[in-house]
Design an enzyme around this catalytic site. Sequence first.
Site, PDB file in Angstrom:
ATOM      1  N   ASP A 140      23.604  20.244 103.793  1.00 29.11           N
ATOM      2  CA  ASP A 140      23.723  18.873 103.459  1.00 29.11           C
ATOM      3  C   ASP A 140      24.322  18.915 101.701  1.00 29.11           C
ATOM      4  OD1 ASP A 140      22.982  15.961 103.902  1.00 29.11           O
ATOM      5  OD2 ASP A 140      21.575  16.483 102.068  1.00 29.11           O
ATOM      6  N   GLU A 182      28.712  20.165 104.411  1.00 31.30           N
ATOM      7  CA  GLU A 182      29.107  18.651 104.209  1.00 31.30           C
ATOM      8  C   GLU A 182      29.521  18.664 102.836  1.00 31.30           C
ATOM      9  OE1 GLU A 182      27.425  14.501 103.804  1.00 31.30           O
ATOM     10  OE2 GLU A 182      26.456  16.095 102.773  1.00 31.30           O
TER      11      GLU A 182
HETATM   12  C1  NOJ Z   1      24.207  13.542 103.702  1.00 37.68           C
HETATM   13  C2  NOJ Z   1      23.358  13.073 105.151  1.00 37.68           C
HETATM   14  O1  NOJ Z   1      24.312  13.357 105.936  1.00 37.68           O
HETATM   15  C3  NOJ Z   1      22.871  11.712 104.651  1.00 37.68           C
HETATM   16  O2  NOJ Z   1      22.509  11.387 105.952  1.00 37.68           O
HETATM   17  C4  NOJ Z   1      21.871  11.777 103.875  1.00 37.68           C
HETATM   18  O3  NOJ Z   1      21.389  10.631 103.384  1.00 37.68           O
HETATM   19  C5  NOJ Z   1      22.518  12.318 102.521  1.00 37.68           C
HETATM   20  N1  NOJ Z   1      23.304  13.681 102.800  1.00 37.68           N
HETATM   21  C6  NOJ Z   1      21.622  12.991 101.457  1.00 37.68           C
HETATM   22  O4  NOJ Z   1      20.605  13.876 101.963  1.00 37.68           O
END
Ligand code: NOJ
Length: 535
Positions: A214, A273
């Site tokens: 993440d 991500e």
């Molecule tokens: C990306 C995640 O996919 C999302 O759902 C989240 O709110 C943010 N990162 C913060 O962790």
Amino acid sequence: MTQELTSTDPARAVHTPGGRTGWWRDAVIYQVYVRSFADCDGDGIGDLRGARERLPYLRDLGVDAVWLTPFYASPQADGGYDVADHRSVDPLFGSLQDADDLVRAAHTLGLRVIVDIVPNHTSDQHPWFQDPELARQRYIFRAGKGADGELPPNDWESVFGGPAWTRTGRGDWYLHLFAPEQPDLNWENPEVHAEFEAILRFWLDLGVDGFRIDVAHGMIKAAGLPDIGHKEQAKLIGSQVLPFFDQDGVHEIHRTWRRLLDSYPGERIGVAEAWAPSPERLALYVRPDELHQAFNFQFLTADWSAASLRAIIDASLAATASVGATTSWVLSNHDVVRHTTRLGGLRRARAATLMMLALPGSAYLYQGEELGLPEVTDLPDEVRQDPAFFRGDGQDGHRDGCRVPLPWCGETAAYGFGPGGSWLPQPRAWKDLSVRAQTGDPASTLELYRAALALRRAHTSLGDGSLAWTDAPDGVLAFTRTGRSGHTDLLCTLNTLDRAVELPRPGRVLLSSTTLAAEGDTALLPGDSCTWWGL
Ligand code: NOJ
């Protein structure tokens, strides 16, 4: 695509000797948003046992792996992306035993399992943040500006809207790029590094096949935390390097994690991500000594036009090839408007998916897209839970509409999601979109996904390999595919126009997102359609 997994202990499965390596290079990975996938205990919230029971559905769909969104102990201020204990399962979702059972069951079915890791921040309920002494060292605190420190330390804004700083009762401020309940960790502290390495080992020892990282472009902030000098910063994410995102220092963390992943058997992977401003900067995350995959969000955000899709595909393939990696295509996830709605209807969504699955590289599917689910746009405010909704216009907008629980079967809500209702209401029309309603109907989106994934496994031209564009009229894309083995016997056409286009018939129809006429020497590609042709 998947090779045999074998082990006397399925949870610790490793490759069959001689099995081909690099499984992630063209894997199809299905995102399970645990809270909305399947509810076993009847509390209206999906759980790990529910997910485990539905694994055979995913095996039959034809995916290679499953990515599970966070199920760790959490106050759920941001759907579990606010982790309070990285080594325990939130009772909402089950127990550690359930996680272990799920991983073993998946391996037995030949599915790999990827779990989320959230290293940029924790929950404010994490024991480190709860202890004022520890918090000072392990999170980012600064004195405020102004005569009494009453102004935030800099002008950074939260991705969810509003300032990225919250003042404590003691008068100083802490940084949170997301919700105030998600304080950013201080990655200048070696204890933070050590803790995350230990967390990775914990889940690798349990048998997971990798991590979706993440905010993989977060963690490292520019020295001195400089002002940006610009409002509405969320709109800049993904188009430029910001002092809090895509700093070069993050790559050192990914290198360390790669060494850790490589120290385990069975090709465990990391997927970033990372909202990087260009395909070139995104490719830095998948250099040979870093992560294996990075979501291609530029593809996800592309316009529905042949020219922009082609430009993004070309730039992405060139950038990842320059570092020896493949591209990880994605059209939907739990943070964006479902592509059925975003692209302007199911016809386009089906065409986009079919094209995506023909491209060289790996692909991520988000639960429910195989049912053609649209975004739910009329949720009443009182049921919404997305912190972005409560904090104004953040980057991610209002994300509850893509998180409505799946319809599995039946005539009435919760349509087989679970025995006790669903945490967000499902539209009535979803009765006809359930897994059961679509199964066996050759015109359904579910059967289209099943057929596409089956062909992708069977066809040596698909998956990893290369692509060559062929001549096509304006508004139409056409490319042939060459697989790793050197076979070129598939051509993909995508008509992005809203009207039919005539072409010399390229071959025989293998699969199409719609019905089309292809007789004699000509083929009529219907508007908003994609077709795979056998050459
Ligand atoms: C990306 C995640 O996919 C999302 O759902 C989240 O709110 C943010 N990162 C913060 O962790």
